[in-house]
Scaffold this active site. Structure first.
Site, PDB file in Angstrom:
ATOM      1  N   ARG A  94       0.851  -1.183   0.000  1.00  0.00           N
ATOM      2  CA  ARG A  94       0.000   0.000   0.000  1.00  0.00           C
ATOM      3  C   ARG A  94       0.886   1.232   0.000  1.00  0.00           C
ATOM      4  O   ARG A  94       1.839   1.323   0.773  1.00  0.00           O
ATOM      5  CB  ARG A  94      -0.892   0.044   1.252  1.00  0.00           C
ATOM      6  CG  ARG A  94      -1.812  -1.157   1.421  1.00  0.00           C
ATOM      7  CD  ARG A  94      -2.887  -1.222   0.369  1.00  0.00           C
ATOM      8  NE  ARG A  94      -3.781  -0.068   0.415  1.00  0.00           N
ATOM      9  CZ  ARG A  94      -4.720   0.163  -0.488  1.00  0.00           C
ATOM     10  NH1 ARG A  94      -4.876  -0.658  -1.516  1.00  0.00           N
ATOM     11  NH2 ARG A  94      -5.505   1.230  -0.388  1.00  0.00           N
ATOM     12  N   LEU A  96       1.683   4.757   1.152  1.00  0.00           N
ATOM     13  CA  LEU A  96       1.320   5.457   2.379  1.00  0.00           C
ATOM     14  C   LEU A  96       1.254   6.962   2.136  1.00  0.00           C
ATOM     15  O   LEU A  96       2.060   7.523   1.398  1.00  0.00           O
ATOM     16  CB  LEU A  96       2.342   5.145   3.470  1.00  0.00           C
ATOM     17  CG  LEU A  96       2.410   3.671   3.870  1.00  0.00           C
ATOM     18  CD1 LEU A  96       3.623   3.409   4.750  1.00  0.00           C
ATOM     19  CD2 LEU A  96       1.119   3.247   4.585  1.00  0.00           C
ATOM     20  N   HIS A 112      13.877  -2.541  -0.108  1.00  0.00           N
ATOM     21  CA  HIS A 112      13.577  -2.424  -1.536  1.00  0.00           C
ATOM     22  C   HIS A 112      14.556  -3.284  -2.321  1.00  0.00           C
ATOM     23  O   HIS A 112      15.767  -3.227  -2.084  1.00  0.00           O
ATOM     24  CB  HIS A 112      13.694  -0.965  -1.983  1.00  0.00           C
ATOM     25  CG  HIS A 112      13.319  -0.752  -3.411  1.00  0.00           C
ATOM     26  ND1 HIS A 112      12.010  -0.817  -3.847  1.00  0.00           N
ATOM     27  CD2 HIS A 112      14.075  -0.487  -4.513  1.00  0.00           C
ATOM     28  CE1 HIS A 112      11.982  -0.600  -5.149  1.00  0.00           C
ATOM     29  NE2 HIS A 112      13.209  -0.396  -5.578  1.00  0.00           N
TER      30      HIS A 112
END
Length: 204
Positions: A94, A96, A112
């Site tokens: 999601r 943010l 990442h």
């Protein structure tokens, strides 16, 4: 030693979550994973966390529709109810809002699968192969409002091999992720790296 209370946010199986849970079992580790939270009630990582004796909860984003901030206020309430000090995103799918990111500024980490600032966003392994880079890897960074742009806590690279596919490259990068995320969380939990003082280290 007072250990930092950590929540891990996931959307799927949470393999990086598992690496953090395993690392936190060490007596000298400065953080404890006290909550695993998912926006997907059926995320398989929730069962993994429960088996490890960790509290779990789900805040399904769907009932909130496009109202991302109200969803995030529910997340924030849950985190505060568990007295969370630090948040680790581990495949939390999601985006943010600035409101939530600012609330947790300096206290939220993300992993990442690329050597930031290269290949922000999705499909990093495919893009690395298409770009013909010789080095790929993973990055742990503080979360800021701009996606994948926060100060780097830790990076480690892998060599891109001739004949690599997305799958083979991803597998080697995942090994790096599982190694550096616990190291980065240790640095932040011990106060050795802060948002203002990052980046800390890059490893080849």
């Amino acid at each position: 030693m007072t250990k930092k209370r950590v929540a891990v946010l996931i959307s799927g199986r949470g393999s990086n979550m598992t690496a953090l849970i395993e690392a936190a079992k060490a007596p000298d580790y400065p953080a404890q994973i006290v909550l695993v939270l998912s926006n997907e009630p059926d995320a398989s990582g929730l069962a993994t966390a429960r088996q490890a004796g960790i509290a779990t909860t789900a805040v399904d984003h769907r009932p909130f529709g496009k109202d991302r901030e109200t969803f995030e206020r529910a997340l924030d309430d849950t985190l505060h109810a568990h007295r969370i000090d630090l948040v680790c995103l581990a495949g939390f799918m999601r985006l943010l809002t600035p409101w939530f990111v600012t609330r947790w500024s300096g206290r939220m980490l993300n992993i990442h699968p690329a050597l930031l600032p290269q290949f922000k966003g999705l499909h990093t392994h495919r893009r690395a192969l298409e770009a013909g880079v010789q080095q790929h890897g993973a990055t742990v960074h503080f979360v800021v409002p701009e996606m994948d742009s926060g100060p780097i806590v830790l990076q480690e690279s892998v060599q891109v091999r001739e004949g690599d596919t997305e799958e083979t490259l991803a597998a080697r990068v995942l090994e790096v992720e599982h190694r550096i995320y616990p190291q980065a969380l240790r640095l932040v939990a011990e106060g050795r790296v802060t948002l203002a003082a990052a980046p800390a280290a890059t490893r080849g």
